[in-house]
Design a protein around this motif. Structure first.
Motif, short mmCIF file in Angstrom:
data_model
loop_
_atom_site.label_atom_id
_atom_site.label_comp_id
_atom_site.label_asym_id
_atom_site.label_seq_id
_atom_site.Cartn_x
_atom_site.Cartn_y
_atom_site.Cartn_z
N VAL A 112 -0.48 31.19 -20.11
CA VAL A 112 -0.60 30.69 -21.48
C VAL A 112 0.45 31.34 -22.38
N VAL A 115 3.65 29.33 -21.62
CA VAL A 115 3.67 28.01 -22.28
C VAL A 115 3.89 28.16 -23.78
N SER A 116 3.14 29.09 -24.39
CA SER A 116 3.18 29.16 -25.84
C SER A 116 4.50 29.73 -26.35
N PHE A 117 5.07 30.70 -25.64
CA PHE A 117 6.37 31.23 -26.09
C PHE A 117 7.48 30.21 -25.87
N LEU A 118 7.37 29.41 -24.81
CA LEU A 118 8.37 28.36 -24.59
C LEU A 118 8.41 27.43 -25.81
N GLN A 119 7.22 27.02 -26.28
CA GLN A 119 7.18 26.09 -27.41
C GLN A 119 7.59 26.77 -28.71
N LEU A 120 7.17 28.05 -28.86
CA LEU A 120 7.60 28.80 -30.04
C LEU A 120 9.13 28.89 -30.09
N TYR A 122 11.33 26.93 -28.66
CA TYR A 122 11.96 25.63 -28.94
C TYR A 122 12.05 25.41 -30.44
N LEU A 141 11.29 39.86 -25.53
CA LEU A 141 10.32 39.80 -26.63
C LEU A 141 8.95 39.36 -26.11
N PHE A 213 8.71 30.28 -17.12
CA PHE A 213 8.83 29.38 -18.26
C PHE A 213 10.11 29.64 -19.05
N LEU B 19 4.12 37.08 -33.61
CA LEU B 19 4.24 36.51 -32.26
C LEU B 19 2.94 35.85 -31.84
N GLY B 22 2.28 32.77 -34.29
CA GLY B 22 3.34 31.78 -34.07
C GLY B 22 3.17 31.05 -32.75
N SER B 23 3.08 31.83 -31.66
CA SER B 23 3.01 31.19 -30.35
C SER B 23 1.71 30.41 -30.17
N GLN B 24 0.58 31.02 -30.53
CA GLN B 24 -0.70 30.38 -30.23
C GLN B 24 -0.94 29.15 -31.10
N ILE B 26 1.29 27.11 -32.46
CA ILE B 26 2.16 25.97 -32.13
C ILE B 26 1.65 25.22 -30.90
N PHE B 27 1.28 25.98 -29.87
CA PHE B 27 0.86 25.26 -28.66
C PHE B 27 -0.52 24.63 -28.83
N ILE B 238 -1.11 24.23 -14.93
CA ILE B 238 -0.48 24.31 -16.25
C ILE B 238 1.04 24.43 -16.10
N VAL B 242 3.78 21.43 -17.22
CA VAL B 242 4.82 21.64 -18.22
C VAL B 242 6.22 21.60 -17.60
N MET B 243 6.41 22.36 -16.49
CA MET B 243 7.76 22.52 -15.97
C MET B 243 8.21 21.35 -15.09
N ALA B 255 -4.01 24.75 -21.12
CA ALA B 255 -3.90 26.17 -21.48
C ALA B 255 -5.00 26.55 -22.46
#
Lengths: 272, 284
Positions: A112, A115-120, A122, A141, A213, B19, B22-24, B26-27, B238, B242-243, B255
């Motif tokens: 997870v 996935v979430s850092f990939l989208q962040l 982007y 990071l 990812f 972090l 931001g990350s959580q 967005i997804f 997952i 995605v990939m 996820a």
């Protein structure tokens, strides 16, 4: 007597089970390779050939993994120590909530995080035109995000046991605040910092999902290289490198035990 | 004097928060839009991805597979790990610290390398299969890659060291004198273990088992390397969604489901241990 023999046998079986894959990797790395397969365990004749013929891209992957893990451990230590000091000594209301907040990344499965850092990345990349995906700092990071809780946890644990009288004594004797910190506080909390940093190093070094990812063209960490080679072109030189890593891990453990004792490291596992 | 310590905390706290949020966010937001494949999202908010996960047999069976394999790993890890932790905690010989150090060192070797060793050990012409065939225990080679059995074994290597260390700590907090008292009163050894040690370590066992379960639910490396694209647990699915398929919204939804499972397990863990402790107070 019976009970002792029984528990001895049990320990031998369980430890044998746990160590078997490492023995196999080390053993097979000295094999010449059989007729049907490249892998030969137990080896029929011993050879160093795979250690001498490690391809450049594998060395590069390992070098990338090591520098990532070092950067991650260093950054986690530099950020984790002030965070722990602030939590334990800041006397803010809701410090338990703040401590819990620092622990939160541990609850997120690595996939997870990937996935979430990939989208962040982007989105951030679109806004400030900084390609973070496939870059060293982007991956570092993300690793820092997972590794920071370990340093915070281990330093908080050691600060909670800290005897404040030591600092008061130094201050009374005329030491300045900075030199009190540097010569009294820091040496006392150093085992915690070191244990946390070792954890941070290992978290980064053994990560596969996040790196999958965030890796890019020609940007491959060692676990990703193994992942790719298992399906396509497995070469025994991979085993030679893996054996070196096993030896390295054991050496690190001996150093840890000699310098700070294993108990400090074990406290880190629960991250506070 | 002390008022300024908290200033130190803000830079790392703000970075972590940025972090995390931001990350959580967005997804999670992405999971509420229609998945138009090739990485594109629809423009309207919808729950259709979640509906799909809850109704499509493919996703439901992946979820069930993940829960089932994780539960199996918990059972096997417990059977191997609990006696080991107990023996280590009660050992008085010079071997005890050495074995403990060996345990920590092996747990610290990256799981990727352990999986590599397992795959070699179980390869068709490998040592294990040759001896199993020779002993007549199987009539065809036991295979690890692409089988559920293999993924369970691989996951055990991910969890067992950690589990033993956790329970080692738990058993160490139980005074040895309690066991000696029971023994003096004539209880045989197995009975002392069953009636004294097990009940006293039960809260520790439950939390450790749930930690292991949670680790397995989210474990990618063992499942992906050994599953070889045939055993699709939730984390593996997952990554592939995605990939390989570039279906970002669907991947984000899966996820989110995985994240929710983890939170639910943690909640159960807290409640279960709370109840156990409350019950113990009543008995005492």
């Amino acid at each position: 007597m019976m009970a002792r023999a029984l528990s001895g046998t049990w320990l031998a079986l369980v430890f044998g089970f746990m160590i078997a894959p490492l023995v196999v990797v080390a053993g097979a790395s000295f094999g010449r390779g059989g007729r049907t397969a490249m892998i030969d365990f137990p080896p029929h004749e011993l050879t160093w050939q795979w250690y001498l013929a490690i391809p450049g891209d594998q060395v590069q992957a390992l070098a990338l993994s090591i520098s990532l893990a070092l950067a991650c451990a260093l950054a986690a230590a530099l950020l984790g120590v002030p965070a722990a000091l602030g939590i334990v000594r800041g006397d803010l209301p809701g410090r338990r909530a703040i401590a819990a907040l620092f622990r939160l990344p541990l609850q997120i499965p690595a996939v997870v995080v990937g996935v979430s850092f990939l989208q962040l990345y982007y989105i951030v990349g679109d806004v400030i035109e900084l390609p973070l995906v496939g870059s060293f700092w982007g991956l570092a990071l993300a690793h820092l995000f997972i590794a920071l809780p370990y340093v915070v946890g281990s330093v908080v644990a050691i600060l909670n046991r800290f005897n404040m009288r030591l600092e008061e004594a130094a201050l009374v004797l005329g030491a300045g605040r900075w030199s009190t910190f540097r010569r009294v506080t820091l040496p006392v909390i150093m085992p915690g910092v070191f244990a946390g940093a070792v954890y941070a190093f290992m978290v980064s070094f053994s990560d596969l999902p996040v790196a999958l990812f965030l890796a890019g063209q020609g940007f491959v960490t060692f676990p990703v290289a193994i992942f790719q080679s298992l399906d396509y072109d497995f070469s025994p030189s991979m085993l030679a490198l893996s054996t070196l890593i096993i030896v390295f891990s054991f050496v690190v453990m001996v150093v840890v035990q000699r310098s700070i004792g294993l108990t400090n490291l074990l406290h880190t596992g629960g991250a506070g | 004097m002390t008022a300024r310590w908290h200033l130190l905390m803000w830079p790392p706290l703000l970075l972590s928060l940025a972090l995390l949020v931001g990350s959580q966010s967005i997804f999670l937001r992405g999971s509420f839009f229609a998945d138009l494949r090739v990485g594109r999202l629809g423009s309207e908010l919808t729950l259709q991805n979640y509906w799909r996960v809850a109704s499509d047999g493919f996703y439901l069976s992946a979820l069930w597979l993940t829960v089932r394999l994780s539960a199996l790993v918990v059972v096997f890890t417990f059977v191997l790990g609990y006696p080991t932790a107990y023996i280590l905690a009660r050992m008085r010989s010079v071997w005890a610290p050495l074995l403990l150090a060996l345990l920590v060192a092996t747990s610290f070797v990256t799981i990727v390398i352990k999986v590599l060793g397992l795959v070699i050990l179980f390869s068709p012409g490998g040592l294990l299969n040759v001896s199993l065939l020779w002993l007549g225990l199987t009539d065809q080679p036991v295979s690890l890659r692409g089988t559920e059995f293999g993924v369970v074994v691989g996951l055990m290597y991910f969890t067992i060291g950690f589990f033993v260390l956790l329970l080692y700590g738990v058993v160490r907090t139980i005074p040895r004198s309690l066991e000696q008292a029971a023994q003096l009163l004539g209880a045989p050894r197995w009975r002392v273990f069953w009636r004294v040690v097990v009940p006293l370590s039960l809260p520790g066992i439950i939390t450790s088992a749930l930690v292991v379960f949670n680790l397995c639910m989210g474990a990618f490396t063992s499942a992906a390397l050994i599953g070889a694209g045939r055993i699709l647990t939730l984390p593996v699915l997952i990554q592939r969604t995605v990939m390989l398929d570039a279906r970002y919204a669907m991947g984000a939804t899966l996820a989110a489901v995985l994240l929710l499972c983890g939170l639910a397990i943690n909640l159960i863990s807290i409640l279960a241990v709370g109840r156990l402790k409350a019950a113990r107070r009543v008995v005492a």
